[in-house]
Design an enzyme around this catalytic site. Structure first.
Site, short mmCIF file in Angstrom:
data_model
loop_
_atom_site.label_atom_id
_atom_site.label_comp_id
_atom_site.label_asym_id
_atom_site.label_seq_id
_atom_site.Cartn_x
_atom_site.Cartn_y
_atom_site.Cartn_z
N TRP A 108 -38.39 6.87 4.79
CA TRP A 108 -37.71 5.77 4.11
C TRP A 108 -37.44 4.65 5.10
O TRP A 108 -37.17 4.89 6.29
CB TRP A 108 -36.40 6.23 3.49
CG TRP A 108 -36.58 6.94 2.19
CD1 TRP A 108 -36.89 6.39 0.99
CD2 TRP A 108 -36.45 8.36 1.95
NE1 TRP A 108 -36.98 7.36 0.00
CE2 TRP A 108 -36.72 8.58 0.58
CE3 TRP A 108 -36.15 9.44 2.76
CZ2 TRP A 108 -36.66 9.83 0.00
CZ3 TRP A 108 -36.11 10.70 2.19
CH2 TRP A 108 -36.36 10.89 0.82
N LYS A 160 -45.88 3.68 2.04
CA LYS A 160 -45.21 2.67 1.22
C LYS A 160 -44.41 1.70 2.07
O LYS A 160 -44.33 0.51 1.77
CB LYS A 160 -44.28 3.35 0.20
CG LYS A 160 -43.67 2.39 -0.81
CD LYS A 160 -42.85 3.13 -1.84
CE LYS A 160 -42.24 2.15 -2.85
NZ LYS A 160 -41.44 2.85 -3.88
N TYR A 198 -28.61 10.90 -2.13
CA TYR A 198 -28.50 12.35 -1.97
C TYR A 198 -27.19 12.77 -1.30
O TYR A 198 -26.93 13.96 -1.16
CB TYR A 198 -29.67 12.87 -1.13
CG TYR A 198 -31.02 12.47 -1.66
CD1 TYR A 198 -31.55 13.07 -2.81
CD2 TYR A 198 -31.78 11.48 -1.03
CE1 TYR A 198 -32.79 12.69 -3.30
CE2 TYR A 198 -33.02 11.11 -1.52
CZ TYR A 198 -33.51 11.71 -2.66
OH TYR A 198 -34.73 11.34 -3.15
N ARG A 241 -45.20 11.70 -0.72
CA ARG A 241 -45.47 11.09 -2.02
C ARG A 241 -46.82 11.58 -2.54
O ARG A 241 -47.70 11.99 -1.79
CB ARG A 241 -45.48 9.57 -1.90
CG ARG A 241 -44.11 8.99 -1.59
CD ARG A 241 -44.16 7.47 -1.48
NE ARG A 241 -42.81 6.91 -1.34
CZ ARG A 241 -42.18 6.77 -0.18
NH1 ARG A 241 -42.79 7.14 0.95
NH2 ARG A 241 -40.97 6.24 -0.13
N ARG A 300 -40.41 15.30 -4.84
CA ARG A 300 -39.91 14.68 -3.60
C ARG A 300 -38.38 14.64 -3.61
O ARG A 300 -37.74 14.91 -2.59
CB ARG A 300 -40.48 13.27 -3.45
CG ARG A 300 -39.98 12.47 -2.24
CD ARG A 300 -40.81 11.20 -2.10
NE ARG A 300 -40.21 10.21 -1.23
CZ ARG A 300 -40.35 10.15 0.08
NH1 ARG A 300 -41.07 11.08 0.70
NH2 ARG A 300 -39.80 9.18 0.79
N HIS A 318 -42.93 12.93 -9.14
CA HIS A 318 -42.18 12.35 -8.03
C HIS A 318 -40.84 13.06 -7.82
O HIS A 318 -40.26 13.00 -6.72
CB HIS A 318 -41.93 10.86 -8.29
CG HIS A 318 -41.37 10.13 -7.09
ND1 HIS A 318 -42.12 9.88 -5.96
CD2 HIS A 318 -40.13 9.62 -6.85
CE1 HIS A 318 -41.37 9.24 -5.07
NE2 HIS A 318 -40.17 9.08 -5.58
#
Length: 344
Positions: free
Chosen positions: A300, A215, A309, A188, A277, A274
């Site tokens: 994640w 995050k 994806y 990120r 990414r 972003h």
């Protein structure tokens, strides 16, 4: 005296039936309004003490506790920004005064100012706070239902390798290196902007993001491929502490005028920083990286986050699709055979 002034504002001061000393602002410069507030507050505290009723909590009290308990969140500053905007509508309300109609009115205003998706972020925050007040703190017995606006599902925005090469060539050196490193690691923007040399081990070929920088609030180890290592080798010696800097300081904001100018120059539209990414993740999936591997590489916290994806990787379904080859009745020789059978 139960009422007194500080500057132009009236304050209340008295002892509650429970023995607690109460002293705070009445929030008004009008003495009569302050007296009415004091009288109402005394009645409420008596009902709490004598009748066992729950005290009336204000939205301000609720948000202060929310921010305190959520200060560990990586995006808590975004909550604070939203709460500042909401304060103009809810700041003087008690929780029992916040109902579905009021929430819908606030949402309609934010929707007109911005978009349904942005309004939904504010609605989701209100809902989360009220549910916390009900389920965790037991400040209220029920919370109003919060209805979100429908949002169209957006496609994942990514660019091709050729487009990425053109974009990097059009960027100034400091942004080009940041963009190339992002495309190689999927990190990120904030993690790239504030990456320190003491988080990099070129001998082992890894970098790491500490839990308080992530995050998901989980530490992430990032393997460095040759492209990423090449960028880091170019950056060696540019700054003693940070990897990516501009004029001696970390590049806090990446979506600068130079970024927008480069996008326009190479003809790439509807593309945010972003989305680099997203591009990194899309390239991985298209080249055979499993969704489980991608989840770990990208840091994640849930499998659902990488499912966006999945449609880019149909290869893993190819073998399954081939299991019924030869059973297609649309083949010309089979159709002709069936016609002969039917005709006889």
């Amino acid at each position: 005296m139960s009422l007194y002034k500080r500057g132009n504002t009236w304050w209340v001061r008295f002892t509650a039936p429970s023995g607690e000393r109460i002293r705070h602002s009445a929030g008004t410069t009008d003495k009569q309004a302050a007296q009415e507030y004091l009288d109402r507050l005394k009645v409420e505290l008596w009902q709490v003490h004598k009748l066992g009723e729950k005290p009336k909590r204000t939205w301000k009290e609720t948000t202060v506790r929310w921010l305190k308990e959520k200060e560990h969140k990586a995006d808590s500053k975004h909550d604070l920004e939203k709460l500042r905007w909401l304060d103009q509508f809810l700041g003087d309300k008690t929780l029992d005064e916040i109902n579905r109609d009021l929430i819908d009115q606030i949402a309609a205003i934010k929707k007109r100012e911005t978009s349904p998706s942005t309004a939904n972020r504010y609605l989701a925050l209100i809902r989360a706070i009220l549910r916390m007040a009900r389920d965790e703190w037991e400040w209220i017995d029920k919370a109003p239902r919060v209805r979100l606006y429908p949002e169209p599902k957006k496609r994942v925005r990514w660019i091709t390798r050729e487009e990425a090469q053109h974009l990097i060539a059009a960027l100034p050196e400091h942004l080009a290196d940041m963009a190339a490193f992002t495309l190689a690691t999927g990190l990120r923007q904030s993690n790239v902007s504030y990456l320190r040399w003491d988080q990099v081990d070129l001998n082992r070929g890894v970098t790491w993001i500490h839990a308080d920088q992530s995050k998901s609030r989980k530490a992430i180890t990032v393997p460095l491929n040759k492209d990423a290592q090449s960028v880091l080798n170019r950056r060696l010696g540019t700054h003693p502490e940070y990897v990516f800097t501009y004029k001696g300081k970390p590049q806090q904001v990446a979506s600068t005028r130079a970024w927008k100018k480069a996008l326009k120059q190479v003809g790439i539209t509807d593309f945010r920083w972003h989305d680099l990414r997203h591009t990194w993740a899309s390239w991985h999936v298209q080249n055979g990286t499993s969704l489980q591997e991608l989840m770990e590489l990208g840091g994640w916290s849930s499998y659902e986050m990488v499912l966006r994806y999945a449609h880019l990787a149909a290869d893993h379904l190819q073998e399954a699709a081939q299991r019924i080859e030869g059973t297609n009745l649309a083949q010309s020789d089979i159709k002709n055979g069936l016609r002969l059978i039917v005709s006889h």
